[in-house]
Structures are given as structure tokens and as C-alpha cells.
Write an enzyme that holds these catalytic residues in place. Structure first.
Site, PDB file in Angstrom:
ATOM      1  N   TYR A   1      -7.406   3.715   1.617  1.00 45.94           N
ATOM      2  CA  TYR A   1      -6.413   3.346   0.247  1.00 45.94           C
ATOM      3  C   TYR A   1      -6.193   4.396  -0.741  1.00 45.94           C
ATOM      4  O   TYR A   1      -5.245   4.520  -1.099  1.00 45.94           O
ATOM      5  CB  TYR A   1      -7.119   2.105   0.033  1.00 45.94           C
ATOM      6  CG  TYR A   1      -6.403   1.148  -1.198  1.00 45.94           C
ATOM      7  CD1 TYR A   1      -5.157   0.481  -0.794  1.00 45.94           C
ATOM      8  CD2 TYR A   1      -6.511   1.413  -2.618  1.00 45.94           C
ATOM      9  CE1 TYR A   1      -4.244   0.017  -1.556  1.00 45.94           C
ATOM     10  CE2 TYR A   1      -5.917   0.741  -3.648  1.00 45.94           C
ATOM     11  CZ  TYR A   1      -4.676   0.007  -2.978  1.00 45.94           C
ATOM     12  OH  TYR A   1      -3.765  -0.594  -3.904  1.00 45.94           O
TER      13      TYR A   1
ATOM     14  N   SER B   1      -1.287   3.225  -7.404  1.00 41.82           N
ATOM     15  CA  SER B   1      -2.505   2.773  -8.036  1.00 41.82           C
ATOM     16  C   SER B   1      -3.387   3.699  -8.759  1.00 41.82           C
ATOM     17  O   SER B   1      -3.171   4.738  -8.508  1.00 41.82           O
ATOM     18  CB  SER B   1      -3.153   2.042  -6.724  1.00 41.82           C
ATOM     19  OG  SER B   1      -4.473   1.657  -7.313  1.00 41.82           O
TER      20      SER B   1
HETATM   21  N1  NAP Z   1      -3.287  -6.200  -7.283  1.00 36.79           N
HETATM   22  C1  NAP Z   1      -3.865  -5.078  -7.696  1.00 36.79           C
HETATM   23  O1  NAP Z   1      -4.825  -5.096  -8.324  1.00 36.79           O
HETATM   24  C2  NAP Z   1      -3.155  -3.691  -7.330  1.00 36.79           C
HETATM   25  C3  NAP Z   1      -3.441  -2.586  -8.099  1.00 36.79           C
HETATM   26  C4  NAP Z   1      -2.854  -1.230  -8.002  1.00 36.79           C
HETATM   27  C5  NAP Z   1      -2.079  -1.170  -6.961  1.00 36.79           C
HETATM   28  N2  NAP Z   1      -1.567  -2.303  -6.212  1.00 36.79           N
HETATM   29  C6  NAP Z   1      -0.235  -2.328  -5.376  1.00 36.79           C
HETATM   30  O2  NAP Z   1       0.822  -3.171  -5.658  1.00 36.79           O
HETATM   31  C7  NAP Z   1       1.545  -3.497  -4.556  1.00 36.79           C
HETATM   32  C8  NAP Z   1       1.548  -4.862  -4.598  1.00 36.79           C
HETATM   33  O3  NAP Z   1       0.320  -5.201  -4.293  1.00 36.79           O
HETATM   34  P1  NAP Z   1       0.038  -6.915  -4.916  1.00 36.79           P
HETATM   35  O4  NAP Z   1      -1.338  -6.824  -5.543  1.00 36.79           O
HETATM   36  O5  NAP Z   1       1.200  -7.649  -5.499  1.00 36.79           O
HETATM   37  O6  NAP Z   1      -0.222  -7.657  -3.423  1.00 36.79           O
HETATM   38  P2  NAP Z   1       0.197  -9.025  -2.827  1.00 36.79           P
HETATM   39  O7  NAP Z   1       0.050  -9.991  -3.479  1.00 36.79           O
HETATM   40  O8  NAP Z   1      -0.951  -9.164  -1.610  1.00 36.79           O
HETATM   41  O9  NAP Z   1       1.609  -8.615  -2.054  1.00 36.79           O
HETATM   42  C9  NAP Z   1       1.960  -7.671  -1.237  1.00 36.79           C
HETATM   43  C10 NAP Z   1       3.251  -7.784  -0.854  1.00 36.79           C
HETATM   44  O10 NAP Z   1       3.438  -6.636   0.142  1.00 36.79           O
HETATM   45  C11 NAP Z   1       4.237  -7.003   1.187  1.00 36.79           C
HETATM   46  N3  NAP Z   1       3.927  -6.479   2.328  1.00 36.79           N
HETATM   47  C12 NAP Z   1       2.540  -6.095   2.972  1.00 36.79           C
HETATM   48  N4  NAP Z   1       2.630  -5.477   3.947  1.00 36.79           N
HETATM   49  C13 NAP Z   1       4.044  -5.184   4.305  1.00 36.79           C
HETATM   50  C14 NAP Z   1       4.636  -4.856   5.239  1.00 36.79           C
HETATM   51  N5  NAP Z   1       4.149  -4.035   6.454  1.00 36.79           N
HETATM   52  N6  NAP Z   1       6.147  -4.917   5.299  1.00 36.79           N
HETATM   53  C15 NAP Z   1       6.766  -5.627   4.385  1.00 36.79           C
HETATM   54  N7  NAP Z   1       6.042  -5.944   3.435  1.00 36.79           N
HETATM   55  C16 NAP Z   1       4.749  -6.040   3.374  1.00 36.79           C
HETATM   56  C17 NAP Z   1       3.639  -8.549   1.247  1.00 36.79           C
HETATM   57  O11 NAP Z   1       4.823  -9.379   1.880  1.00 36.79           O
HETATM   58  P3  NAP Z   1       4.485 -10.176   3.448  1.00 36.79           P
HETATM   59  O12 NAP Z   1       2.899 -10.978   2.976  1.00 36.79           O
HETATM   60  O13 NAP Z   1       5.502 -11.207   3.376  1.00 36.79           O
HETATM   61  O14 NAP Z   1       4.352  -9.338   4.303  1.00 36.79           O
HETATM   62  C18 NAP Z   1       3.397  -8.931  -0.168  1.00 36.79           C
HETATM   63  O15 NAP Z   1       4.763  -9.463  -0.821  1.00 36.79           O
HETATM   64  C19 NAP Z   1       0.706  -2.789  -3.452  1.00 36.79           C
HETATM   65  O16 NAP Z   1       1.278  -1.555  -3.166  1.00 36.79           O
HETATM   66  C20 NAP Z   1      -0.491  -2.457  -4.182  1.00 36.79           C
HETATM   67  O17 NAP Z   1      -1.252  -1.355  -3.401  1.00 36.79           O
HETATM   68  C21 NAP Z   1      -2.068  -3.556  -6.741  1.00 36.79           C
END
Ligand code: NAP
Length: 257
Positions: A152, A139
């Protein structure tokens, strides 16, 4: 040539958008997450787009289960690209002064050890084949000390250096490694966060940018451009000025659903 791609966190947000993006190119996909229903929805959409899909509901913190599943899958379909995307966000709750301890510990385990648990089982296999690609989702927060989400920020800094270290080590062995650093992407995770979200992108826009960056073998895929530039400049400012500049961007994180 048809690629085999393994994506963690494919049941939602960025991981789901990436799965759909690669499915359109007719890839073979291994999609992982914990929520079976949401994972099945992603798998159904990807099959409809032409992909051959396997799924597994495994917690990325379960090192043994993940290693066994990945090894079995890789035996039947050698993985060309692994995207360690699964992650969670934690931070100061509304009305709280500091982030709550238990969720912070669990988050660091997911965001750091979960990445190692995903990547490590594939390293000897990719090294033996002399090819492969590894993408680690970090991130922009990994470059930015966030007073409202210290753990985080720390977890995302850790995987930036993990990925870049692997890149230096494995590049000469034919394995490409990239670290992905998104800004604000409109996903369920981001919606837990209060406050302003400059330069917000959709998961589909993020997936397009990530795919392009991976195709170009970029070490760091940091986006959107202007947000990335501003945070990099912010990182070079004296501490007091940076904290003053960050004041309008303070936030809280609501409880997970
Ligand atoms: N959205 C943003 O603004 C943003 C910005 C920078 C970086 N990111 C990064 O992008 C990545 C994806 O985030 P997102 O925004 O797409 O969030 P999201 O919509 O909440 O999706 C998170 C995903 O991670 C999975 N997950 C979480 N904990 C897990 C675990 N213990 N074991 C297996 N799967 C797990 C969830 O699956 P289940 O719920 O099915 O477990 C879900 O598919 C993350 O690493 C996040 O830090 C996001």
C-alpha cells in the site's frame, strides 16, 4: 461557469463526499465505481443537490473499458477536472506475519494502474484544449514506510511521483495537477484497519480540504496538518528511532466485506 468533473471511487467514502460537495455547486458529474447500487445512491443524492449526473460501473483495472467510456463521455461533456480516487487498502491480516500476496498484487494494480487508466485517456484531450485539472488521490502512507502494509505504501508513493511528474510536464501546457495525501479518514476502507487513528477526519471534512486545495492549485494537498507535519518529521529521523516511534501505530487489516 459550470464545471464537468469525473470522479472514480464515487460509490463510497472520500469519492462520495467529493461528489456531494461538487454537486452542491451545480456541476456536471461523471461518477464511477464498481458497485452499481451504491453508485446509484451517490448519483441520487447528487441529483437532489442539483447536479447533472452520469454513472458507470467499471473496474478501473479494465483499461480498455475505462478508456472507451471516458472518451465517449469527454466527447459529449469535456472534462474540466478528473479525480482519480478509486483505491483499496491491503496489509497484514490479524495473526499474519506479512501481507497476503494475491490481495497485494490486486491492490497495486488498482491503486497504480487504475490511476493511469483514469488519467491517460484524458491527457491528449486536455492538452489539445490547453486546459484541465487532474487530481490524484494518494495518501500520507506514500511518505511513510508501513511495515504492516508495504505494498500500500509503495502504491501510494508511486502515484505521488506520477502526479508530481505530470504537474511539471503539463503545467506549462495549462493543465493543473495536484496529488492528494489524506491521513485517517473515517470510511469503510479505514474501518478495516485496526489500531489507533490519530487526527481522524470525516469524509466531508476531507472533501472540503481537497476542494480548497484544488481551487488553490496546490501541488500536494496533505492533511490533516499536524499529522502531516509529524509524519514528515518522522521521515527525517534515523531509521531505528523512526521504527521505535512507529511501534504504537502497528496495525492489521481485516478481510474486505
Ligand atoms: N480512508 C482513509 O483513511 C484514506 C487515507 C488516505 C488515502 N485514502 C485513499 O482515498 C481513496 C478513497 O478511499 P476511501 O477511504 O474513500 O475508501 P472506500 O470508502 O473503501 O472507497 C473506495 C472507493 O474506490 C472504489 N474502488 C475500489 N476498487 C475499485 C476498482 N477496482 N475499480 C473501480 N472502483 C474501485 C470503490 O468502489 P466500488 O466498491 O463500487 O468498487 C469505492 O467507491 C483511496 O485511493 C484510498 O487509498 C484513504
Amino acid at each position: 461557469m459550470r464545471q464537468t468533473i469525473l470522479i472514480t471511487g464515487a460509490s463510497s467514502g472520500i469519492g462520495k463526499a467529493l461528489a456531494r460537495r461538487y454537486a452542491g455547486a451545480g456541476c456536471r458529474l461523471a461518477l464511477l465505481g464498481r458497485n452499481e447500487k451504491r453508485l446509484a445512491e451517490t448519483a441520487g443524492e447528487c441529483r437532489a443537490l442539483g447536479a447533472d449526473v452520469s454513472t458507470a460501473a467499471i473496474d478501473v483495472c479494465d483499461r480498455a473499458a475505462l478508456a472507451t467510456w471516458i472518451a465517449d463521455f469527454d466527447r459529449s461533456a469535456p472534462v474540466d477536472l478528473v479525480i482519480a480516487n478509486a483505491g483499496v487498502m491491503e496489509g497484514r491480516r490479524p495473526g499474519g506475519e506479512i501481507e497476503p500476496a494475491e490481495p497485494a498484487y490486486r491492490m497495486v494494480e488498482t491503486n497504480v494502474l487504475g490511476v493511469l487508466n483514469t488519467v491517460q485517456p484524458l491527457l491528449p484531450k486536455m492538452m489539445a484544449r490547453g486546459r484541465g485539472q487532474i487530481a490524484i488521490v494518494s495518501s500520507i502512507a506514500g511518505f511513510t514506510p508501513l511495515p504492516d502494509a508495504p505494498s500500500y505504501s509503495a502504491s501510494k508513493s508511486a502515484v505521488i511521483n506520477y502526479g508530481l511528474s505530470l504537474r511539471a510536464l503539463l503545467g506549462p501546457r495549462g493543465i493543473r495537477v495536484s496529488v492528494i495525501c489524506p491521513g485517517y479518514i473515517d470510511t469503510p476502507m479505514m474501518r478495516r484497519e485496526s489500531g489507533s487513528k490519530p487526527f481522524k477526519m470525516t469524509p466531508e471534512q476531507a472533501a472540503d480540504t481537497i476542494c480548497q486545495g484544488l481551487a488553490r492549485d496546490r501541488a500536494l494537498i496533505v492533511f490533516p496538518f499536524w499529522f502531516a507535519l509529524l509524519t514528515r518529521i518522522g521521515g527525517m529521523l534515523p531509521d531505528r528511532i523512526r521504527r521505535w516511534g512507529m511501534a504504537p501505530f502497528r496495525f492489521t487489516v481485516s478481510d474486505p466485506e
